[in-house]
Design a protein around this motif. Structure first.
Motif, PDB file in Angstrom:
ATOM      1  N   LEU A 189      12.339  -3.719  -8.947  1.00 29.01           N
ATOM      2  CA  LEU A 189      11.346  -2.825  -8.453  1.00 29.01           C
ATOM      3  C   LEU A 189      10.142  -3.546  -8.503  1.00 29.01           C
ATOM      4  O   LEU A 189       9.359  -3.328  -7.447  1.00 29.01           O
ATOM      5  N   ALA A 190       9.554  -4.202  -9.348  1.00 29.31           N
ATOM      6  CA  ALA A 190       8.428  -4.772  -9.451  1.00 29.31           C
ATOM      7  C   ALA A 190       8.400  -5.805  -8.337  1.00 29.31           C
ATOM      8  O   ALA A 190       7.338  -5.960  -7.314  1.00 29.31           O
ATOM      9  N   GLU A 191       9.269  -6.738  -8.229  1.00 25.85           N
ATOM     10  CA  GLU A 191       9.599  -7.511  -6.799  1.00 25.85           C
ATOM     11  C   GLU A 191       9.293  -7.011  -5.416  1.00 25.85           C
ATOM     12  O   GLU A 191       8.857  -7.322  -4.739  1.00 25.85           O
ATOM     13  N   ARG A 192      10.136  -5.824  -5.490  1.00 26.06           N
ATOM     14  CA  ARG A 192      10.270  -5.150  -4.294  1.00 26.06           C
ATOM     15  C   ARG A 192       8.743  -4.412  -3.866  1.00 26.06           C
ATOM     16  O   ARG A 192       8.440  -4.865  -2.736  1.00 26.06           O
ATOM     17  N   LEU A 193       8.297  -3.923  -4.723  1.00 26.85           N
ATOM     18  CA  LEU A 193       6.986  -3.315  -4.525  1.00 26.85           C
ATOM     19  C   LEU A 193       5.805  -4.225  -4.343  1.00 26.85           C
ATOM     20  O   LEU A 193       5.166  -4.225  -3.363  1.00 26.85           O
ATOM     21  N   VAL A 194       5.695  -5.539  -4.797  1.00 26.79           N
ATOM     22  CA  VAL A 194       4.792  -6.379  -4.719  1.00 26.79           C
ATOM     23  C   VAL A 194       5.252  -7.145  -3.459  1.00 26.79           C
ATOM     24  O   VAL A 194       4.192  -7.586  -2.742  1.00 26.79           O
ATOM     25  N   SER A 195       6.380  -7.656  -2.983  1.00 29.42           N
ATOM     26  CA  SER A 195       6.716  -8.690  -2.342  1.00 29.42           C
ATOM     27  C   SER A 195       7.133  -8.085  -0.829  1.00 29.42           C
ATOM     28  O   SER A 195       6.350  -8.642   0.262  1.00 29.42           O
ATOM     29  N   SER A 196       7.389  -6.914  -0.791  1.00 36.69           N
ATOM     30  CA  SER A 196       7.959  -6.488   0.552  1.00 36.69           C
ATOM     31  C   SER A 196       7.586  -4.878   0.641  1.00 36.69           C
ATOM     32  O   SER A 196       7.888  -4.631   1.692  1.00 36.69           O
ATOM     33  N   GLY A 197       7.098  -4.422  -0.432  1.00 38.33           N
ATOM     34  CA  GLY A 197       6.751  -2.802  -0.202  1.00 38.33           C
ATOM     35  C   GLY A 197       5.382  -2.692  -0.122  1.00 38.33           C
ATOM     36  O   GLY A 197       4.568  -3.717   0.745  1.00 38.33           O
ATOM     37  N   PRO A 198       4.709  -1.740  -0.594  1.00 39.49           N
ATOM     38  CA  PRO A 198       3.194  -1.338  -0.429  1.00 39.49           C
ATOM     39  C   PRO A 198       2.262  -2.519  -0.787  1.00 39.49           C
ATOM     40  O   PRO A 198       1.174  -2.407  -0.351  1.00 39.49           O
ATOM     41  N   GLY A 199       2.775  -3.205  -1.579  1.00 40.31           N
ATOM     42  CA  GLY A 199       1.831  -4.443  -2.315  1.00 40.31           C
ATOM     43  C   GLY A 199       1.959  -5.838  -1.345  1.00 40.31           C
ATOM     44  O   GLY A 199       1.358  -6.607  -1.963  1.00 40.31           O
ATOM     45  N   LYS A 200       2.896  -5.719  -0.437  1.00 42.51           N
ATOM     46  CA  LYS A 200       2.987  -6.897   0.512  1.00 42.51           C
ATOM     47  C   LYS A 200       1.752  -7.355   0.842  1.00 42.51           C
ATOM     48  O   LYS A 200       0.997  -6.511   1.750  1.00 42.51           O
ATOM     49  N   GLY A 201       1.272  -8.851   0.791  1.00 45.22           N
ATOM     50  CA  GLY A 201      -0.017  -9.282   1.288  1.00 45.22           C
ATOM     51  C   GLY A 201      -1.031  -9.299   0.430  1.00 45.22           C
ATOM     52  O   GLY A 201      -1.983  -9.782   0.662  1.00 45.22           O
ATOM     53  N   TRP A 202      -1.177  -8.507  -0.703  1.00 43.51           N
ATOM     54  CA  TRP A 202      -2.267  -8.552  -1.480  1.00 43.51           C
ATOM     55  C   TRP A 202      -1.989  -8.444  -3.100  1.00 43.51           C
ATOM     56  O   TRP A 202      -2.674  -9.114  -3.787  1.00 43.51           O
ATOM     57  N   ALA A 203      -0.860  -7.674  -3.499  1.00 48.70           N
ATOM     58  CA  ALA A 203      -0.718  -7.622  -4.821  1.00 48.70           C
ATOM     59  C   ALA A 203       0.081  -8.612  -5.551  1.00 48.70           C
ATOM     60  O   ALA A 203       1.003  -9.256  -4.819  1.00 48.70           O
ATOM     61  N   SER A 204      -0.148  -9.120  -6.716  1.00 47.45           N
ATOM     62  CA  SER A 204       0.535 -10.027  -7.294  1.00 47.45           C
ATOM     63  C   SER A 204       1.334  -9.423  -8.732  1.00 47.45           C
ATOM     64  O   SER A 204       2.332 -10.062  -9.167  1.00 47.45           O
TER      65      SER A 204
END
Length: 814
Positions: free
Chosen positions: A375-390
């Motif tokens: 879930l963390a990888e999905r949200l950060v890498s391809s979900g709403p966090g893509k492009g800014w979240a780590s």
């Protein structure tokens, strides 16, 4: 919808497998019911194979001496002796051109039969609805029976398997029923003297509070029809004796008691609730009687099944007109904005069971497990966090997720203000750090989240407003026209006009283009001067910008001009306007928090509001839709620069915040399943059709601005005299009552739309599965009534709800 009658006890019969004796044991129950002088209705919704082998014909043949009391019916009959989903496609002749009945059609046909049967008699009667094959055998459409029949939510009899392997088959079938919420009242099976499955199953299920009744096995089928009939009739006389004692009558008494207990439970719930429960957001002094308690017996899809006996007086009166004690009620607020895929979605339920069975809950500090990691990888890498979240930080719900976000932002600001030093740092006046936000904002009911809002109806005695809140310009549709309403201070700088018409809805939300307008410069000048004055005032040091992007929900469904929010982010970051602004590895000015608990994950038709604003946050929070409304879970995402503010070799510098159920495996697994299903919805034909109505091109570069609510409906109600303004995006519809300045304390919206809570018949085929009528459960925020859909609410149901809303508002406008 579910059905419950005082005079008609209904049970659905599932089998643990094929050929386990469903029809034979159901016939025994029917004979026992008739012997007890009960009229009996037998329904076989689907029959496949030759007529002489049909189950409804078998029931007629062996109804016994009281057969005049027995009525037998089949709704969908097919000649091919194969699974129903195949039989429906193998019809010969003209019927082959007919479409295969959908689950909706199938369920409505059963519901119509139940309703008609209930009207036939006011005397006590029994009904048995027998399914086909095993619990997961397909319906006509190909879906599993457990899912196809689920909207009806009928109490269940499970016919166990007495053969080799039957213990496993019976337990597995029961668990499949339980996972979907079915009420299993009893298990019947044959008493096979070789395998003796009943000896194991009786204590096994007794420990789970479930009654198992075993009956003698029938004789082998004789090749001669007359002999076979005589042997079978003799068998029935043995297991359904004239003395009316023993196994089948014990089962019958138990089923009657289960029915009576359910009625008694529902009847007592309103009073017990008023005596025990303290509701949220409810003034108990305004709840005058038991009829004001909404008793929800079950939920499926977009509807509740609610007990109506408390609102119609003495429930015994209902026996005379055959009315069900349960009504369908559309969940008009998506259960406080949580529902993404409707209630009791089987995929989410099974996901919860997978994780519960594998983990239960496990502590998370310095550990990991697959559901949380994925879930963390999905949200950060391809979900709403893509492009800014780590990074992704897990917590319990939206309010606690916002508490985490505030801690992150304030620490990051404090560290930067202290020259980046963490060890041994001394931050002067750290308790005077405040946030910058908007009037009408709301971030939850925990104390810290409340302190990040101005004084209001949600705050408490300990509340201390820690910051400054700007009065934002808002968007609404009035008389078919999109209007931006400017607060007085901004209107004065914009030439005195309090209202501006920016064009279409899509043009209004085209922030990138509007950044070049004069209004953008007015916004920038106003915000810059306001912040300069606050800095000179010196009472608080603003340490973060906290926004509910696009829509401020609990504050009154306030649709904020996205241009104002974009310019506000740019100003606090002191960034030049050069297209989409990304916070990058190092945040500038103030850290920016997006509270997307309500608006995120396609609630407004887009995955993240960043796509509309054209700018990323430094911290964001997601919840609600995240788990499809099944279990609580929140995730706070942060950029690497925020994370680095806590990174050192000292424990005291860490983010010392946590919850016992941090990264709850059940919640994480459900969230992963939800996001998978939602992703498929985004390319569905239903969404494409809705987007086309709002003139969204499939290849357009700008963010899609659209709604599941029909644009013609929105335009029509915006022109009604009783309506001040309307707004919609995605699943949300907000209606503000005209000429009402009462705010949250007002009851105008509740009063005008009160009749929508009444059960109303539906013309034609009901959009509610199994229901010929339904009411609407909705919420108001003072003078604002809002309605919310799931992401997969059927277009037919949306149109029906629109019609109900329009008729109610039109009547109030006369």
């Amino acid at each position: 919808m579910s059905f419950l009658y005082k005079h008609l006890r209904i049970h659905q019969v599932f089998g643990a497998n094929t050929d386990v004796g469903k029809t034979l044991l159901t016939s025994a129950l029917i004979r026992a019911s008739a012997a007890k002088e009960r009229d009996v209705f037998y329904l076989k919704p689907v029959s496949t194979g030759p007529m002489q082998d049909a189950d409804d014909e078998y029931v007629k043949r062996f109804a016994g001496s009281h057969k005049s009391r027995v009525r037998s019916k089949c709704l969908f009959r097919y000649g091919e002796p194969v699974s129903p989903h195949l039989a429906a496609t193998l019809v010969r002749g003209e019927a082959a051109q007919s479409p295969v009945p959908t689950d909706h059609t199938f369920v409505n046909a059963i519901a119509d039969y139940i309703r008609e049967s209930a009207k036939l008699h006011s005397e006590p009667a029994h009904m048995y609805v027998e399914t086909a094959g095993g619990v997961h055998s397909p319906t006509l459409s190909g879906s599993t029976q457990l899912d196809g029949y689920r909207p009806l939510f009928l109490p269940t009899i499970l016919i166990g398997d007495s053969r080799l392997g039957g213990i496993s088959a019976t337990i597995s079938s029961y668990e499949s029923l339980a996972l979907r919420g079915y009420i299993v009242d009893t298990i019947l099976l044959f008493r096979d003297e070789y395998y003796r499955n009943w000896e194991y199953l009786q204590p096994y299920f007794a420990d789970r509070g479930l009654k198992v009744v075993s009956l003698d096995a029938p004789p082998e089928k004789h090749s001669d029809p007359d002999t076979n009939f005589a042997l079978t009739e003799k068998y029935y006389q043995q297991i359904v004796p004239a003395s009316q004692e023993g196994g089948v009558f014990d089962a019958l008494t138990h089923l009657d008691n289960c029915h009576a207990n359910r009625l008694q439970e529902l009847e007592s719930m309103p009073r017990r609730t008023l005596d025990t429960i303290w509701w949220p957001f409810v003034q108990h002094g305004l709840v005058k009687s038991e009829k004001d308690v909404n008793v929800i017996d079950s939920a499926s899809g977009d509807t509740f099944s609610v007990y109506n006996g408390k609102s119609k007086g003495d429930s015994t009166l209902l026996t005379s007109n055959g009315s069900s004690l349960l009504d369908s009620q559309f969940d008009g607020s998506a259960s406080w904005w949580t529902q993404a895929l409707g209630h009791a979605h089987p995929s989410l339920t099974l996901a919860a069971a997978r994780a519960a069975g594998r983990y239960g809950h496990v502590m998370f500090p310095q550990g990991t497990h697959l559901p949380a990691l994925k879930l963390a990888e999905r949200l950060v890498s391809s979900g709403p966090g893509k492009g800014w979240a780590s990074r992704a930080f897990f917590s319990d719900d939206g309010s606690t997720g916002m508490e985490v976000a505030l801690k992150m932002a304030l620490r990051a600001f404090a560290v930067r203000e202290n020259g980046g030093m963490k060890e041994g740092q001394v931050i002067e006046k750290r308790r005077d750090l405040g946030i910058l936000g908007l009037k009408g904002s709301y971030h939850g009911d925990t104390i810290g989240a409340m302190d990040a809002c101005e004084e209001g109806v949600y705050t408490c005695e300990w509340h201390e407003s820690k910051g400054y809140w700007l009065d934002p310009p808002t968007i609404g549709i009035r008389k078919g026209k999109v209007v931006i309403t400017l607060p007085g201070a901004i209107a004065a700088e914009a030439g005195g006009d309090a209202e501006i018409s920016p064009g279409t809805l899509s043009e209004t939300y085209d922030v990138q283009t509007r950044l070049q307008t004069d209004l953008a410069q007015v916004y920038r000048g106003f915000i810059e001067r306001t912040l300069q004055n606050l800095q000179l005032d010196g009472k608080r040091s603003l340490a973060a910008l906290v926004l509910e992007p696009i829509v401020m929900g609990a504050g009154g469904m306030i649709f904020v001009d996205p241009l104002f929010q974009r310019v506000l982010v740019d100003v606090v970051r002191s960034s030049p306007v050069r297209g989409p602004q990304v916070s990058g590895p190092n945040w500038a000015g103030l850290p920016v928090i997006f509270d997307e608990v309500f608006v995120g994950l396609y609630r407004l038709g887009v995955e993240s509001t960043s796509s509309i604003l054209g700018v990323y946050p430094d911290i964001s929070v997601n919840a609600k839709i995240l788990t499809g409304g099944l279990v609580p879970l929140a995730v706070t995402m942060a950029s690497d620069s925020i994370f680095q503010a806590f990174y050192s070799d000292r424990k005291a510098d860490a983010l010392l915040h946590g919850h016992s159920y941090t990264a709850y495996p059940v919640g994480c697994e459900v969230a992963n399943e939800t996001l998978e299903l939602v992703e498929k919805l985004t390319t569905s034909e239903e969404w494409k059709e809705s987007q086309s109505k709002w003139k969204v091109a499939e290849d357009q570069a700008a963010p899609a601005i659209w709604s599941l609510w029909d644009p013609r409906f929105v335009d029509t109600i915006s022109r009604l005299p009783v309506v001040g303004e309307v707004m919609t995006l995605g699943t949300v519809l907000s209606i503000k009552i005209a000429d009402d300045a009462g705010g949250y304390q007002s009851h105008s919206a509740q009063r005008i739309l009160e009749s929508i809570k009444e059960v109303t018949s539906v013309d034609g085929v009901s959009p509610v599965a199994g229901g010929a009528s339904y009411s609407i459960n909705y919420r108001t925020l003072g003078s604002v009534a809002y309605f919310m859909l799931s992401l997969n609410t059927s277009p037919a149901l949306v149109r029906s709800v629109e019609d109900r809303i329009w008729k109610t508002l039109a009547a109030a406008s006369r």
